[in-house]
Scaffold this active site. Structure first.
Site, short mmCIF file in Angstrom:
data_model
loop_
_atom_site.label_atom_id
_atom_site.label_comp_id
_atom_site.label_asym_id
_atom_site.label_seq_id
_atom_site.Cartn_x
_atom_site.Cartn_y
_atom_site.Cartn_z
N HIS A 103 0.88 -1.17 0.00
CA HIS A 103 0.00 0.00 0.00
C HIS A 103 0.93 1.23 0.00
CE1 HIS A 103 -2.23 -3.03 2.41
NE2 HIS A 103 -3.34 -2.49 1.95
N ASP A 126 2.40 1.92 3.31
CA ASP A 126 3.41 0.98 3.86
C ASP A 126 4.82 1.46 3.56
OD1 ASP A 126 1.24 -0.71 4.35
OD2 ASP A 126 1.55 -1.81 2.47
#
Ligand code: XUL
Ligand code: CO
Length: 435
Positions: free
Chosen positions: A99, A102
């Site tokens: 993501h 992240d």
């Protein structure tokens, strides 16, 4: 710096090996059903579980020992890039998934966040070139930040819709830059708590509008990734719009989006929906919509998304059977959306979790090879549906009959007889292939 200095490259040592840091069943170059094991099973590591998770739960803080924390969030983000490429190289896994949130910390505003992302993406790009590792998919985290309290594309607040669009636009640009093979939408907070205050029609229409804009933008920038939707029935909201494969396919068909999307089926999401893993894979497959897999498993006694590494050979074998029937996953792969238990806190345990999952998929593939050689399921299905091969059954399947003819047939049929399924025997026989 070397982050996993005690671990060497994980190699195949065979079932008799006592070395924990070795593959017992996954032999990447071995030919199974006409292809190398590594081609059947394009594994991916999930950035969020492996690099970001700290092992906290509602009752206490994180327990995970990790050596990549730096002085600032950006330092940590940079260290994580080096750590994940070392991890992928030592694990001998080709792909990773992430993501936006992240890989890089949020800045004070969208511009600053995008700047952080660009800086980290440059490092990722460099490491990808050096190591040959590839991006299976990226996605946008549109659920953690409090701005998504009422959803993202389904939010009642148009400003949140716009913010989400900006985030996905950036994600598509990043995916293109890194040569991502797929781009994933997981619903996150796209669902609702109560119909007392929800306009379901507007919310679902808006999600479709959002998806169309994403497809259009990808075309505009010539990003040829496969778009994927990952169904999930509950968590975080009570009602998630992408409940399961069937619901998601119906949504895509209703909004004319089925040509632009496939599904990313997650094992634990299927079981939360009250299905088996292979059920949801099969629904996706027979509709030409099986794109990719999030590999994990739930706990039979718990009703939430425990995201365990897959070790259940039974459900994994039936899952891999669906992959083989699909002719493989094409642009998709097998992403370990799985996290270590809170008690498995040592950093090197991350290898052991992945080895457990990878070996389980390898054993499943070998079991499927035997099942296919023996035509195990083909023979069962052929025999069970034999009535559609000849006579009236063949006419039904060919579309060569109608209600009047069928009535005449039924009126004259003195011999309607069903056969026993003997499912108990089939289940017992299947055990011979697994264990
Ligand atoms: C959440 C989940 C996500 C998606 C990506 O349950 O599975 O991690 O895979 O957003
Ligand atoms: Co997932």
């Amino acid at each position: 710096m070397e982050y996993f200095s005690k671990v060497k490259k994980i190699a195949y040592e065979g079932p008799k090996s006592k070395n924990l840091f070795a593959y017992k069943y996954y032999n990447p170059e071995e030919i199974v059903l006409g292809k190398k094991m590594k081609e059947h099973l394009p594994f991916a590591v999930a950035y969020w579980h492996t690099m970001v998770q700290e092992g906290g739960d509602p009752f206490g803080p994180g327990t995970f020992q990790r050596n990549w924390f730096g002085k600032t969030p950006m330092d940590t983000a940079k260290n994580r890039v080096d750590a994940i490429f070392e991890f992928l190289t030592k694990l001998d896994v080709e792909y990773f998934c992430f993501h936006d949130a992240d890989i890089a910390p949020q800045g004070g505003n969208l511009k600053e966040t995008n700047k952080n992302i660009d800086e980290i993406v440059s490092l990722i790009e460099k490491r990808m070139k050096e190591t040959g590792k590839r991006l299976l998919w990226n996605t946008a985290n549109m659920f953690s930040d409090p701005r998504f309290v009422h959803g993202a594309a389904s939010s009642n607040n148009a400003d949140v819709f716009a913010h989400s669009a900006a985030q996905v636009k950036k994600g598509l640009e990043v995916g293109k830059r890194l040569g991502g093979k797929n781009y994933v939408f997981w619903g996150g907070r796209e669902g609702y708590e109560s119909l007392l205050n929800t306009d379901m029609k507007l919310e679902t229409d808006n999600i479709a509008r959002f998806m169309k804009m994403a497809v259009d933008y990808a075309k505009e920038i010539k990003f040829d990734a496969q778009f994927l939707i990952e169904p999930k029935p509950k968590e975080p909201t009570t009602h998630q719009y992408d409940f399961d494969a069937a619901t998601t396919i119906a949504f895509l068909a209703t909004h004319g989006l089925q040509k632009d999307f496939k599904l990313n089926i997650e094992a634990n999401h299927a079981t939360l929906a009250g299905h088996t893993f292979d059920h949801d894979l099969c629904v996706a497959r027979i509709n030409g919509m099986l794109g990719s897999i999030d590999a994990n498993q739930g706990h039979v006694l718990l009703g939430w998304d425990t995201d365990e590494f897959p070790t259940d050979l039974y459900s994994t074998t039936l899952g891999v059977y669906q992959i083989i029937e699909n002719g493989g996953l094409h642009k998709g792969g097998i992403n370990f959306d799985a996290k270590m238990r809170r008690g498995s806190f040592e950093q090197d345990d991350l290898f052991l979790g992945h080895i457990a999952g990878i070996d389980t998929y390898a054993r499943a593939l070998k079991a499927v090879e035997k099942l296919k050689k023996d035509k195990f399921f083909e023979d069962i299905i052929d025999k069970r549906y034999a009535s559609y091969k000849t006579g009236i059954g063949a006419k039904i399947v060919a579309g060569q009959t109608d209600f009047k003819q069928l009535e005449e047939y039924a009126l004259n049929n003195k011999n309607l007889k069903n056969e026993s399924d003997r499912l108990e025997t089939l289940k017992a026989k299947l055990n011979d292939y697994l264990y």
